[in-house]
Design an enzyme around this catalytic site. Structure first.
Site, PDB file in Angstrom:
ATOM      1  N   CYS A   1      27.132  29.264  -2.045  1.00 32.04           N
ATOM      2  CA  CYS A   1      28.181  28.424  -1.237  1.00 32.04           C
ATOM      3  C   CYS A   1      27.575  28.651   0.345  1.00 32.04           C
ATOM      4  O   CYS A   1      27.667  29.667   0.563  1.00 32.04           O
ATOM      5  CB  CYS A   1      29.480  28.981  -1.413  1.00 32.04           C
ATOM      6  SG  CYS A   1      29.949  28.728  -3.021  1.00 32.04           S
TER       7      CYS A   1
ATOM      8  N   CYS B   1      29.496  30.924   3.183  1.00 39.51           N
ATOM      9  CA  CYS B   1      29.648  32.450   2.637  1.00 39.51           C
ATOM     10  C   CYS B   1      28.566  33.265   2.690  1.00 39.51           C
ATOM     11  O   CYS B   1      27.442  32.927   2.310  1.00 39.51           O
ATOM     12  CB  CYS B   1      30.248  32.347   1.127  1.00 39.51           C
ATOM     13  SG  CYS B   1      30.441  34.319   0.534  1.00 39.51           S
TER      14      CYS B   1
HETATM   15  N1  SAH Z   1      32.568  34.235  -6.078  1.00 34.42           N
HETATM   16  C1  SAH Z   1      34.225  34.243  -5.977  1.00 34.42           C
HETATM   17  C2  SAH Z   1      34.684  35.434  -5.098  1.00 34.42           C
HETATM   18  C3  SAH Z   1      34.285  35.307  -3.950  1.00 34.42           C
HETATM   19  S1  SAH Z   1      34.968  35.578  -2.410  1.00 34.42           S
HETATM   20  C4  SAH Z   1      34.835  32.997  -5.561  1.00 34.42           C
HETATM   21  O1  SAH Z   1      33.831  32.254  -5.005  1.00 34.42           O
HETATM   22  O2  SAH Z   1      36.142  32.670  -5.739  1.00 34.42           O
HETATM   23  C5  SAH Z   1      36.801  35.363  -2.280  1.00 34.42           C
HETATM   24  C6  SAH Z   1      37.031  33.926  -1.583  1.00 34.42           C
HETATM   25  O3  SAH Z   1      36.400  34.013  -0.317  1.00 34.42           O
HETATM   26  C7  SAH Z   1      36.582  32.671  -2.226  1.00 34.42           C
HETATM   27  O4  SAH Z   1      37.404  31.870  -2.251  1.00 34.42           O
HETATM   28  C8  SAH Z   1      35.457  32.287  -1.266  1.00 34.42           C
HETATM   29  O5  SAH Z   1      35.155  30.871  -1.115  1.00 34.42           O
HETATM   30  C9  SAH Z   1      36.119  32.646   0.289  1.00 34.42           C
HETATM   31  N2  SAH Z   1      35.178  32.632   1.108  1.00 34.42           N
HETATM   32  C10 SAH Z   1      33.806  32.715   1.244  1.00 34.42           C
HETATM   33  N3  SAH Z   1      33.164  32.792   2.416  1.00 34.42           N
HETATM   34  C11 SAH Z   1      34.238  32.362   3.246  1.00 34.42           C
HETATM   35  C12 SAH Z   1      34.469  32.309   4.532  1.00 34.42           C
HETATM   36  N4  SAH Z   1      33.285  32.322   5.349  1.00 34.42           N
HETATM   37  N5  SAH Z   1      35.519  32.008   5.258  1.00 34.42           N
HETATM   38  C13 SAH Z   1      36.404  31.914   4.371  1.00 34.42           C
HETATM   39  N6  SAH Z   1      36.634  32.163   3.156  1.00 34.42           N
HETATM   40  C14 SAH Z   1      35.354  32.390   2.669  1.00 34.42           C
END
Ligand code: SAH
Length: 413
Positions: free
Chosen positions: A177, A180
């Site tokens: 993603c 992230c």
């Molecule tokens: N792989 C799992 C868990 C990851 S982290 C998942 O994607 O759900 C948990 C949450 O943080 C996820 O909803 C992810 O999309 C979110 N997240 C990731 N990067 C982020 C960012 N830079 N700012 C805010 N939320 C973020």
């Protein structure tokens, strides 16, 4: 078999991973006989003093640990050491109920046995590499180093009414993603069940010993929202969930209802989880209501579309009776438009759902930033107006790069 091929971070997958099998071998069970029992204690199993077995890519496999085993498996393991099975129950009480892994404290075990049992079943899996705190010490991020050098992070957050451990399920992440931090470095490897449980154990012990400001307490909640995609490491995550939620001394005794598994939307794995008979909460990281945008924000959407992911989510809600969380990072001018709020509302209205709006935590090198607060407020209003339960997620830990999506041990260390 597709599951034997580690997914490397590269261009977003044309076809996503096959979650019917784990993306990389489960380190606790890989190279096991097809019977699959997570026991590595049979004849010829390496002792912990011996060089650890190598994972694909030359990494050492995490040693077997009490937390990888259910009570029957623990008794078998102890018997293989030539000791009576009840010693396993004693060891379990020390670890899961008294939260100690120090053999010296296990005074109900014969002195000559303590060290041997601990060496065989409580090998150190993760050592603290660095600890950072904010919010007066009630938010603390730990960078852990595994035996093979893999780095993962966990975050403890103490609130007035609860204590939440945010844990990692993989070192790195293969989901790519683009917003992230973890996603940028790709997947290093799956964690074993015990490596996941160890993160919760450490938080539980710090709370029990009164090491977190606010006095002694318990870890009440666990969220799989650290590094990694939990449903891409299905076997270890399920075992870890059971160890975290089994009543002590079988496990840590945290309520299933207080455990959240968060996923990008691996549809077959969501269906499989729905059939486990657990009551853990499911969170789906949606971030866009339309496939065109979600294909970019959550690349695995190219394999499983929004409609399929939501269908699986409603199936999960029906099977468990639990409200599904929809995670939505608010990214300025990317996914925060009024029409997208309305489209999202139309997809979610009337469902057993709760939307968490997360102000984007900008990550190094990212071109994106958080939505303007007024825009986020309007987005929320449009969902609420249609009767969709929605809140804005508190983003603790931003100062220590410990907030949602900021865990990136592999790139910074
Ligand atoms: N792989 C799992 C868990 C990851 S982290 C998942 O994607 O759900 C948990 C949450 O943080 C996820 O909803 C992810 O999309 C979110 N997240 C990731 N990067 C982020 C960012 N830079 N700012 C805010 N939320 C973020």
């Amino acid at each position: 078999m597709a599951g034997a091929v580690p997914i490397e971070l590269g261009p977003p997958p044309e076809r996503g991973p096959d979650p019917a099998a784990d993306l990389v071998p489960d380190p606790a069970t890989a190279a096991q006989p097809a019977s699959g029992a997570p026991s590595r204690g049979g004849p010829g199993a390496p002792s912990h003093g011996a060089p650890a077995a190598l994972l694909r890519g030359g990494r050492a496999k995490p040693p077997r640990h009490l937390s990888d085993l259910d009570p029957a498996g623990r008794r078998t393991a102890v018997q293989e050491l030539g000791e009576p099975g009840f010693r396993a129950d004693q060891l379990s009480r020390h670890y899961f109920a008294r939260l100690t892994d120090d053999p010296e404290e296990m005074t109900d075990l014969p002195a000559n046995l303590r060290g041997r049992l601990a060496e065989a079943l409580l090998p150190p899996l993760l050592t603290v590499q660095r600890e950072q705190q904010c919010d007066g010490g009630t938010t603390r991020k730990t960078l852990w180093r595994a035996v093979d050098g893999a780095l993962v992070e966990s975050v403890l957050m103490r609130y007035p009414d609860r204590v939440t451990m945010c844990v990692s399920s993989q070192a790195g992440c293969g989901m790519a993603c683009p917003f992230c931090a973890t996603g940028q470095a790709g997947l290093t490897r799956n964690l074993s069940a015990a490596e996941i449980v160890t993160q919760v154990f450490a938080g539980a012990r710090a709370m029990a010993r009164g090491q977190v400001p606010g006095g002694p307490g318990r870890v009440s909640n666990v969220v799989f929202m650290g590094m990694g995609e939990p449903l891409a490491n299905y076997g270890s995550v399920l075992t870890a969930v059971r160890r975290i939620t089994d009543p002590a001394p079988s496990g840590l005794g945290i309520s299933q209802r207080a455990v959240t598994v968060s996923t990008v939307g691996l549809v077959p794995a969501i269906k499989r989880l729905a059939a486990e008979g657990l009551s853990v909460r499911l969170a789906v990281s949606l971030h866009a209501p339309d496939d065109e945008l979600r294909d970019d924000l959550v690349p695995v959407n190219r394999r499983w579309k929004v409609a399929e992911v939501l269908d699986a989510a409603w199936g999960y809600a029906a099977a468990t009776g639990r409200r599904v969380s929809i995670e939505y990072a608010m990214i300025r001018d990317i996914n925060d438009h009024a029409w997208r709020a309305d489209l999202l509302a139309s997809l979610l209205a009337g469902r057993l759902v709760h939307v968490n709006l997360i102000p984007l935590n900008p990550t190094p090198g990212s071109r994106w930033t958080a939505s303007d607060p007024d825009v986020a407020a309007e987005f929320l209003d449009r969902l609420a107006f249609r009767g969709v339960p929605v809140t804005v997620r508190d983003t603790r830990g931003t100062q220590i790069d410990g907030a949602c999506g900021q865990l990136a041990a592999t790139t910074r260390a």
